[in-house]
Design an enzyme around this catalytic site. Sequence first.
Site, mmCIF file in Angstrom:
data_model
loop_
_atom_site.group_PDB
_atom_site.id
_atom_site.type_symbol
_atom_site.label_atom_id
_atom_site.label_comp_id
_atom_site.label_asym_id
_atom_site.label_seq_id
_atom_site.Cartn_x
_atom_site.Cartn_y
_atom_site.Cartn_z
ATOM 1 N N GLU A 188 1.296 -0.828 0.006
ATOM 2 C CA GLU A 188 0.110 0.553 0.158
ATOM 3 C C GLU A 188 0.948 1.194 0.198
ATOM 4 O OE1 GLU A 188 -4.186 1.460 2.344
ATOM 5 O OE2 GLU A 188 -2.759 0.912 3.879
ATOM 6 N N ASN A 326 -3.485 -6.652 5.143
ATOM 7 C CA ASN A 326 -3.461 -7.519 4.462
ATOM 8 C C ASN A 326 -3.863 -8.102 4.442
ATOM 9 O OD1 ASN A 326 -0.299 -6.142 3.049
ATOM 10 N ND2 ASN A 326 0.066 -6.752 4.745
ATOM 11 N N HIS A 358 -6.544 -1.249 14.995
ATOM 12 C CA HIS A 358 -6.756 -0.220 13.800
ATOM 13 C C HIS A 358 -6.840 -1.277 12.309
ATOM 14 C CE1 HIS A 358 -6.165 2.979 11.820
ATOM 15 N NE2 HIS A 358 -5.750 1.830 10.610
ATOM 16 N N GLU A 359 -5.998 -2.682 12.315
ATOM 17 C CA GLU A 359 -5.934 -3.149 11.192
ATOM 18 C C GLU A 359 -7.159 -4.255 10.953
ATOM 19 O OE1 GLU A 359 -3.656 -2.215 9.592
ATOM 20 O OE2 GLU A 359 -2.937 -1.102 11.045
#
Length: 948
Positions: A188, A326, A358-359
């Site tokens: 990203e 990911n 967050h992820e």
Amino acid sequence: MHAFAMASLCRICSLVLVLQLLHIYSLGIYGFKHQTGKDNVTSPTNGKLFPWNKMRLPDMVVPIQYDLWVHPNLTTVHFTGLERIEIFVRENTRFIILHSKGLEITSAVLLPKDDLGSSKPGKELQVLEHPAHEQIALQAPEVLTAGQQFLVVIEFHARLADGFDGFYKSTYKTRDGERRIIATTDFEPTSARMAFPCFDEPSFKANFAITIRRERKHIALSNMPKIKTIELEGGLLEDHFDVTVKMSTYLVAYIVCDFKSVQATTSSGIKVSIYASPDKWSQTHYALEAAVKLLEFYEKYFDISFPLPKLDLVAIPDFQSGAMENWGLITYRETSLLYDPKTSSAFDKLWVTKVIGHELAHQWFGNLVTMEWWNDIWLNEGFARFMELVSVSATYSELQFEDYFLNVCFGAIARDSLNSSHPISNTAETPTQIKEMFDTVSYDKGACILKMLQDFLSEAVFQKGIIHYLKKYSYRNAKNNDLWNSMANTCSESHFSSGNFCYTASRPLSSTFSRMGKLTEIEEMMNTWTLQKGIPLVLVKCEGNTLRLRQERFLKGVFEEDPEWANLQSRYFWHIPLTYVTSSSNTVHRHILKTKTDTLELEGEVTWVKFNVDMNGYYIVHYEGNGWDNIIKLLDQNHTLFSHKDRVNLIHNAFQLVSAGRLSLDTALDLTRYLRHESSNVVLLQGLSYLEMFYHMMERRNISDVTENLTRYILQHFKLVIDRQTWSDEGSVSDRMLCSDLLGLACDLQYPPCIQKANELFSKWMGSGGTLNLPADVLRTVYSVGAQTIAGWNYLLKQYSLSMSGAEKNKILYALTTSRDCEKLTKLIELGMEGEVIKTQDLAALLHAIARNPEGQGLAWNFVRKNWNKLLKKFELASFSIRTIIVGTTSRFSSKDKLEEVKHFFRSLEDQGSQLKITEVVLETITKNIRWLKRNLNSLRNWLLNNL
């Protein structure tokens, strides 16, 4: 699960045949070589012009599935790859335009989809390149007809990248000092093209079947579970992974490493694993607990099951940002995933928890539903930041994350109150512009306006809206307006009252928002927050039982008397969902300010009014007339009349208004005097943060009389609370964070009892050979005091190189940067540039920390100027690291000489073609600092003299 396995087995059989065919082709007439990514030309091959002249790819051809085979050689540090892209032709064309950067393409062949199993040779595709746009064009010998499907088979190879993007190498040392290499990805926003040729834009979603070759001593990981391993001649193993769900290229991931893991299974059957290097395996257990708990929370909150059968979280030794989402294989910087109970502080635990939250939020916001283009990256990042608040507050309430979130909004306001800010939804076309979108505005302002919207709609309606959004756009792409439409359509026809207001069973919105209109006005309202930059200032004047309201654009460092003021104000206005409480009622009153001016009639006269209740809104409030004087009196008499969040908000607003020329510094400082009676840790820290900021500003400018008086004032005014700190890890998270920050400040101010205690603990730790377990919350303070001697500094550097705890290394490195010895600071920079003892990933933070040191500010800045080109070889131009280095080494300057120096340097960068938006932010910040000092230095000096 079974469907995934059957489908992938069929595709694997096909892939094996293609591999065999390509092996033959590469030896025969199809074995031409074509180097991409070297020359910045638009006439790439044989004098032919490149057939496409835009940064964005055309959509004449779209990918359906990639079958990707990769073999990273960790000895030669090269990788070879082969891919078969199944494409669909939407319009007649002879060209397939896709992305490639730095890859050497050795073969490109076109096969009709139905001819895969036949013996017919494929048709050679001529490769044209456009390095400036990071694109290649595959030219077919004849027109590809719309409606047909083809297979594009490409062989390629490259070196594993030395930086942090694409498919890159990462190294770590074992406890015994052995250096080991792993290969990992980070794509990203625009780096998948560095690993394999692809349609590297978020809207080109496809499925991916990935196969990795490796040595027996390694393991391979990818987005999906491994379905089989084949042993090849020569001892290599080939891991085949299940086919992914439909997703964007930037979410593809694969890793070859020798890591160890811990596993658990969620209540819904998802296998969760945490991976780390073998010596750090013991630090993975907290992350596993948090990941399982947070994943279960999200599945319930979003009412959508996690769509993959497994989720891996991996601690990467070299990682530029905090983490990357990911799908099914989340990668983290070690300090964002690993938790060592012996050396990780309360804040470290909060940090790890919030980054995991967050992820995991991204698995829905970003992965399941992806923004259509990078201009709306806030739909990913703003939501993930906001969901940290929702998820961590629900699962780990003891971390008191709601208090921490106030700082998120303060950070957003600091950036957004500058004219160099940008709208949340902002144009971004080039890779550099796209990278710059990953900033405080997209993340933090995005999160704060979502918090405001949640408060406006109610938690229930807001949750229903985002569930609607996620379900409607699953496996698709969305735009800004798609979110607002989803929010506005959460209410059915039965949810409208006779006044045409949407309502919920728990809260009739028709009575709460008397001026709201239909809920479908959400889009109109929220566009004022996402399509224009800046933050509003609400001016409140109380006249008996009438409140007179005005809104303006809030700007720091620009004043009403300035000639540019009117132009900077014109055309700016917001639909502001105001909340307020008064002296006569604890009820939260609501009103939407949709015009430049308005009035509110109160029921009876009030002695005070407080707007932006609990700081749920994203706006600054100025109480005109004697409004601030009344608030100061109230705080002195009974500060508990206001909630602790309201008290934080008042302190923050007051000092922001000083920077805008709306409030005198004397008034803001007077407001803080009540803090000697304050019982809330978060409020205390907020008030102290401004006094500490002034201290460091005076110290850097060598304004010694004010520096000394600030020291005396802080140590006198806050002596009781400083002396109460216990130098332990006891108490609530809030207590522990207060202890850590307060003792750090006290020792920084050379408070004798603090210095004495820190030296005592450091001597014991040093005497034990570094084996004594000190309280984790005071480690940074103890190390910083210890670093002031030659022996202590040298010993800390030695321990830094030996430590297996990233949390401890961070604390030691910070302590090393506090030395006033420029030779030692120079040595740290040299070690950071070498990248062995101090990893390159930590260089930006190192320079930032050295620049905080009055003795190191000039050193760090001069180093950056002289070594700019060397830094660009380590980090991409618009990367987080480069922006941190620029801001960290310049934004504290407050003199005209330094402003000119920085301007001159930035002009030289523009001449070299290195133009960054962040340079505007820095120049405006320095100008603001200069004006602040000019307006307020004498006031600060006199106020201190009058209050000591």
